[in-house]
Scaffold this motif. Structure first.
Motif, PDB file in Angstrom:
ATOM      1  N   GLU A 157       0.702  -1.086  -0.178  1.00  0.00           N
ATOM      2  CA  GLU A 157       0.080   0.198  -0.137  1.00  0.00           C
ATOM      3  C   GLU A 157       0.924   1.238   0.271  1.00  0.00           C
ATOM      4  O   GLU A 157       0.066   2.197  -0.575  1.00  0.00           O
ATOM      5  N   GLU A 158       1.813   1.086   0.974  1.00  0.00           N
ATOM      6  CA  GLU A 158       2.574   2.584   0.601  1.00  0.00           C
ATOM      7  C   GLU A 158       3.944   2.800  -0.570  1.00  0.00           C
ATOM      8  O   GLU A 158       3.427   3.808  -1.333  1.00  0.00           O
ATOM      9  N   ILE A 159       3.838   1.413  -0.988  1.00  0.00           N
ATOM     10  CA  ILE A 159       4.692   1.439  -2.198  1.00  0.00           C
ATOM     11  C   ILE A 159       3.711   2.659  -3.703  1.00  0.00           C
ATOM     12  O   ILE A 159       3.899   3.000  -4.538  1.00  0.00           O
ATOM     13  N   GLY A 160       2.113   2.460  -3.192  1.00  0.00           N
ATOM     14  CA  GLY A 160       1.062   1.903  -4.278  1.00  0.00           C
ATOM     15  C   GLY A 160       1.277   3.578  -4.067  1.00  0.00           C
ATOM     16  O   GLY A 160       1.453   4.657  -4.879  1.00  0.00           O
ATOM     17  N   LYS A 161       1.173   4.132  -2.860  1.00  0.00           N
ATOM     18  CA  LYS A 161       1.062   5.476  -2.185  1.00  0.00           C
ATOM     19  C   LYS A 161       2.253   6.366  -2.876  1.00  0.00           C
ATOM     20  O   LYS A 161       1.573   7.271  -3.580  1.00  0.00           O
TER      21      LYS A 161
END
Lengths: 157, 777, 283
Positions: free
Chosen positions: A142-146
């Motif tokens: 999720e953090e990478i996507g953000k």
């Protein structure tokens, strides 16, 4: 015809510089970058094309350097994580906690950097397709996507 | 400039190095002249080694040594010495190291290794722990009774495949069941799987002329490496230096001592030259230890209104070919067998069982994700029998202060937090009240499952840690701690705690990212989510040490009493008038008078910490205190299930944990989400499969599947903060926990969705189809 | 690290490639054709493949062909899967290519490499089978053209010294309504449990599968059953699944019984989509 029959010194164009490396024709690009040129940012994770930790850019396209012969890369522009300097995606990864152990990070950065370079506003499906080439075992993704979205939508420049 | 402290989202100290390729991991150190070692591994799961032909390999120019089991007669192990570094006489699992080639470079090592021919005479294969206990099952360790025990509390049963048995006996189970209106019996089966840290294990070794051994390794336990090498090869601990740089993920897999022994043997065979040994992914998955499998039988009894009265359980750990830390996994499962619920009458047998599978070691959650799957799936079944809301059943039975754990530890709000608050909160996060099964039409069901968990350390009762503080002349601080940076930001957390204690800006606190056993203070291991607690306590003591020194020194210089002084922003100042102060930089390297006189030397701070009040468990009843506290939490998973295809999409995963105190909110959330993601992987796709000869089929990431980007759900995380009074600023350990209840919550959600009981992992659509239809088209 | 030495040759023309192959063979070098290389490198690393030389074909101009100006779509064997997808010249092939391995690998794997793969799936072959493709090869005798149905028996059976230069498909097939449904064990990035591709040509459903059996399958009997308007969808799907039952794979990705279940469901959904005129393109 380009031919390599034995151990030879080749010139590779890496991060905008010509670099010489002594290679066997059967050497893979990942090993040459790491052992030959000291560029250890690209990581061995599986040597089988499954994890993406060794991803570099060849002429701007993400490539798993464990499945490319060094010989194939002669004559092409190679970019490794060491060739990125204060780019938006690097800043986004830091600010948005997009890594923990950091081992997969350079591979993800190269994919994201290429994506941001090639497309202005890719749809989510395209972001997914590009990033599912890599494995991260620490974060939830999720953090990478953000982080990549923050760069794509210009929040982090 | 003001203090940074705790409770704020601090960016990790090594962040810049990790986005530039600068961060160095073990295999990134490429000193010229280093030899390469390459493993040859077993192609047979159980067999006598009939012969090893190394002649062709020895003929490869540049080969410096070839080792086989005959070159190293010693046995190793952390609990029980049952494992040869290289197989001797027979192999006990597919992938077991059989030979080691040392050559001038990686190409020559690989080439020579490919030329080694090993022949085997196959023996009957033990495919699982249930089979291993059957009468007449093949014996995997004929000499089990003769193995040396490293610890007093391991109880192998010679003549069987039982490596260790842990027992819990609390109350009167027979009487308990007689008081129950409803009794539930269930069986569960969970496969072995693997850590898949992105960095495979790696180690280098060299031996200098004076006999000093240098090891650089990708390890969670550098001090354990030192201890084991010292003990195995009779080398003074002081003559062993173990260095650990950045580590690319551990998840428990880098806690055991593994490649370090082989790298040492390789260097010794090559005259002490530096040797590098890096696992291929294939070797990392099956040759080095993996994650336990489990077969379990549970019987739970409850009163009509859903009060749990009795539990009887048997857990059989599929430990694979060797013990490693398996006996401790059996202990952890026994200690936590009831889940975070009060049950008066408990009988539990938890066995560590040898099989011909890859051997197992610690894995994120240390057995708890497995035992939690069993107990939480059983609770859902029980709730259905009782016609009770599953969340309500858990809430009703949540352990409360004054009650006792299975090993009869008294529960307090401090040592066990507030599970009921976690349950209530997680219900809110996933909108539990709308119902756990909603028909969305079009053959789609939206379903939710819930699970609660707890976990304690199960550490040695005397686990210890330490911290050193030194100062730079500008007044900034150097912090030296022995935890390994495997990802969860423990180094930065230590700096944050120090920043809070010294009330100074964290950017002025520099912390060592590596560990070197010669100059770094001892730290037990970076495992068990204990780092914040143990290192934190040591850092606080070191901070107190320098604070006292600063105040007493400044008191002399400022001509006042130490108690009149306080510190903050790198100053020691008068409480009554903070504008009167001395800066750290004027004090920490001696105080210098204008006439040239100087007082005091450089200031050094130290803090040591050791666990207190823990003890060994009683062999017959399990009574004893296994850890300083439990971290408790509640989790939920929501899926959208396709009633025709029996496939599903993960839509939500939620976790609420009683963290005591959240030290770094951004990191805490990230850790929990990462754990949930791994838990969803274990729940939905990760497993080892074997062929009929016991050979592992999934030896690469091509077929062993982990979660990928784009298939993950929405993650919801919240924290409850019931202070753990002994923890640094009230904090409980928080690292592994995101994983623990997720496979169970997923299993509960999918069981509700499909209307069949799903008691095996991973939850593949094919398994659901089988459970639901019995295999009908 | 590949544990043996070999030579690397990158010819600039079909003729050069043919000549160097012969020379290497005569020198006892056991040459192999090399496309994207991903399979050769990974197989060689673990000792599943040995060779003395690789001949990298992907920069030969004929292998880079990308053209649909006439009645046919021509796609060079040296194009990467990603290039084929982005070209949008043969959408079914593009979509199939876009679900082989992962995106980064699609930037390396070539069309020719996937078709000639030793791994059983060879998903790129499915659209070509459906489109009655022509396979153009190069070799000592120059360029040759084959109808795919004449040389595809479980895999492309090319004469030893020939290599795939390009493939051609009539535009009426390349642009026909199509389906691509890839089912995996559970993780999206995986080999297929069953990949089903179909296109509708002149009102007739053509269908081909990968992962279903130990080789890509297009079967006339199955197509006849599926096109039999005298029976309902359910029975057509059951009939087709029954006709294929004997060749269904049983492996670590799934049992043959489960494959049959998935196959039947997939066929029903395709037939229903046709009825509902949801053509083209359903994932």
């Amino acid at each position: 015809m380009y031919t390599l029959k034995e151990k030879t010194v080749v010139t590779l164009r890496v991060n905008g510089e010509d670099r010489q490396a002594l290679i066997r024709p059967g050497d893979i690009l990942l090993d040459t970058l790491r052992d030959g040129l000291g560029l250890t940012g690209a990581k061995p994770g599986c040597l089988n094309g499954d994890c993406g930790a060794c991803t570099v850019l060849v002429d701007g396209t993400p490539i798993k350097s464990c499945l490319m012969l060094t010989a194939e890369a002669v004559g092409h522009e190679i970019t490794t994580v060491e060739g990125l300097s204060d780019t938006p995606i690097q800043r986004a990864f830091i600010e948005l906690f997009a890594f923990q152990c950091g081992y997969c990070t350079s591979g993800f950065l190269m994919v994201c950097h290429a994506l941001a370079g090639q497309m202005q506003t890719p749809p989510d499906a395209v972001i997914d397709e590009w990033l599912e080439s890599n494995i991260c075992r620490c974060t939830s993704y999720e953090e990478i996507g953000k982080a990549v979205r923050a760069v794509l939508n210009g929040e982090i420049k | 400039m003001s203090k940074t402290g705790i409770g704020v989202p601090v960016i990790r100290k090594e962040a810049a190095s990790k986005v530039t390729g600068e961060a160095k991991y073990t295999a990134d150190f490429l000193e010229p002249g280093t030899l390469t070692a390459q493993l040859v591994t077993s192609t047979c799961a159980h067999g006598v080694i009939a012969g090893i032909d190394t002649s062709a390999a020895a003929g490869v120019p540049g080969v410096r040594a070839i080792l086989t089991g005959e070159s190293c007669p010693e046995l190793c192990g952390a609990i029980l010495k049952d494992r040869p570094p290289l197989a001797r006489g027979k192999v006990r699992y597919y992938g077991e190291p059989v030979a080691l080639v040392v050559a001038e470079d990686a190409f020559l090592a690989a080439k020579a290794a490919s030329l080694i021919k090993v022949s085997y005479e196959p023996l009957p294969v033990v495919h699982g722990p249930g089979q291993a206990l059957e009468p007449g099952a093949p014996l995997i360790h004929e000499g089990l009774g003769a193995y040396k025990r490293i610890v007093a509390d391991v109880y192998p049963e010679p003549g069987t495949n039982v490596c260790h048995r842990e027992k819990v006996r609390k109350g009167d189970v027979e009487k308990g069941f007689s008081e129950c209106a409803v009794i539930l019996e269930a069986r569960f089966k969970l496969p072995q799987s693997d850590h898949i840290a992105m960095e495979t294990r790696a180690a280098t070794a060299s031996i200098s002329a004076d006999g000093t051994v240098f090891i650089r390794t990708s390890s969670q336990a550098p001090f354990e490496v030192r201890k084991m090498l010292s003990e195995l090869y009779q080398i003074d601990e002081g003559k062993i230096i173990v260095e650990v740089p950045m580590v690319g993920g551990g998840f428990g897999g880098k806690a055991p001592v593994n490649l370090e022994i082989l790298a040492y043997l390789a260097s010794r065979a090559a005259g002490g030259r530096p040797v590098r040994l890096v696992n291929t992914r294939e070797a990392d998955m099956v040759s080095s230890p993996c994650r336990m499998g489990l077969e379990a039988t549970l019987k739970l009894g409850a009163t009509e209104d859903g009060i749990l009265k009795a539990a009887e359980m048997t857990f059989l750990i599929d430990a694979g070919g060797y013990a490693d830390i398996g006996p401790r996994l059996a202990k952890a499962i026994a200690v936590g067998c009831t889940g975070p619920y009060h049950i008066e009458n408990v009988s539990c047998d938890s066995l560590c069982v040898y099989t011909n599978h890859p051997y197992v070691t610690s894995f994120r959650g240390f057995g708890h994700a497995s035992v939690t799957f069993c107990i939480e799936r059983a609770l859902d079944k029980l709730a259905r029998k009782l016609r009770l809301d599953p969340a309500r059943l858990r809430y009703k039975n949540a352990l409360m202060p004054g009650q006792t754990s299975p090993t009869q530890v008294k529960i307090t709000a401090s040592n066990c937090g507030n599970l009921q608050a976690c349950i209530e909160r997680v219900k809110g996060l996933v909108n539990w009240e709308e119902g756990d099964r909603l028909d969305m039409g079009g053959g789609k069901i939206r379903a939710k499952g819930i699970a609660a968990f707890w976990k304690t350390s199960n550490s040695p009762p005397d686990a210890a840690s330490g911290a050193f503080i030194s100062f730079n002349k500008d007044g900034s601080v150097n912090l030296n701690v022995g935890c390994v940076e495997i990802g969860p930001m423990m180094k930065t957390t230590a700096a944050q705690i120090l920043s809070e204690a010294l009330k100074m800006d964290i950017s002025r606190i520099h912390v060592n990212m590596d560990v070197n056993t010669r100059y770094t203070p001892y730290h037990w291991k970076t495992v068990a989510s204990m780092t914040t607690y143990m290192i934190g306590r040591a850092v606080l003591r070191a901070a107190e040490d320098v604070t006292d020194q600063l105040k007493s020194m400044a008191a002399v210089v400022m001509k006042c009493a130490p108690e009149d002084l306080d510190i903050g922003d790198e100053r020691v100042f008068l409480r009554s008038d903070p504008s009167v102060f001395k800066s750290f930089r004027d004090l920490v390297h001696g105080y210098h008078y204008e006439n040239g006189n100087a007082l005091y030397g450089q200031m050094l701070g130290r803090g040591g910490f050791i666990m207190t009040d823990l003890n060994f468990l009683d062999r017959e009843t399990g009574k004893g205190k296994p850890g300083p506290y439990w971290t408790v939490g509640a989790q939920a998973v929501e899926v959208i299930y396709d009633t025709v295809a029996h496939t599903y999409r993960l839509t939500k995963a939620a976790t609420v944990i009683d963290a005591g105190k959240v030290l770094n909110p951004a990191m805490a959330e990230g850790l929990v989400k990462g754990g949930m993601c791994m838990g969803l992987g274990l729940g939905s796709r990760e497993h080892f499969q074997y062929d009929p000869a016991g050979r592992v089929l999934d030896t690469s990431l091509r077929t062993y599947k982990v979660m990928h980007f784009g298939q993950t759900p929405e993650y919801l995380v919240a924290f409850v903060e019931t202070p753990f009074v002994e923890g640094p600023y009230g904090a409980r350990g928080l690292a592994e926990h995101g994983i623990v209840g997720i496979p169970a919550a997923l299993g509960n959600a999918l069981s509700v969705a499909c209307g069949a009981e799903l008691d095996e992992l991973p939850l593949l659509p094919e398994k659901i189809w089988m459970a639901k239809t019995g295999g009908r088209l | 690290m590949i544990p043996f030495d070999f030579e690397y040759h990158r010819p600039a023309s079909v003729r050069e490639a043919a000549v160097v192959y012969r020379q290497l063979e005569e020198a006892g070098k056991a040459p192999v054709w090399y496309g994207g290389g991903s399979e050769l490198i990974s197989m060689a690393r673990v000792g599943n493949m040995g060779f003395g030389a690789v001949i990298d074909l992907k920069s030969i101009p004929d292998c880079r062909l990308l053209d649909n100006s006439g009645d046919e779509v021509h796609l060079g064997a040296g194009l990467t899967l990603d290039e084929i997808r982005r070209s949008e010249k043969f959408p079914l092939l593009g979509q199939t290519a876009g679900r082989i391995a992962d995106h980064t690998m699609q930037c390396k794997i070539t069309l020719g490499g996937n078709l000639a793969s030793t791994i059983i799936y060879r998903e790129a072959a499915l659209p070509l089978l459906l489109g009655d493709a022509t396979i153009t090869t190069g070799g000592e005798k120059g360029i040759k053209r084959y109808r795919i149905r004449d040389i595809f028996r479980d895999r492309l059976q090319l004469p030893k010294r020939e290599f795939i230069v390009s493939t051609s498909v009539a535009r009426q097939y390349a642009e026909a309504p199509y389906f691509h449904i890839k089912k995996t064990k559970n993780e999206k990035i995986d080999y297929p449990l069953i990949t089903t591709t179909a296109l509708i040509a002149n009102g007739y459903l053509r269908i081909a599968f990968s992962g279903l059996a130990a080789y890509p399958v297009r079967d006339e009997v199955v197509e006849a059953i599926l096109n039999d308007q005298s029976i309902d969808f359910e029975r057509r799907a059951e009939g087709a699944a029954a006709a294929l039952a004997g060749i269904l794979l049983e492996d670590m990705n799934g049992s043959s019984a489960y494959r049959r279940f998935v196959l039947k469901n997939t066929l029903v959904s395709i037939l229903e989509s046709i009825k509902d005129a949801q053509v083209p393109c359903i994932r």
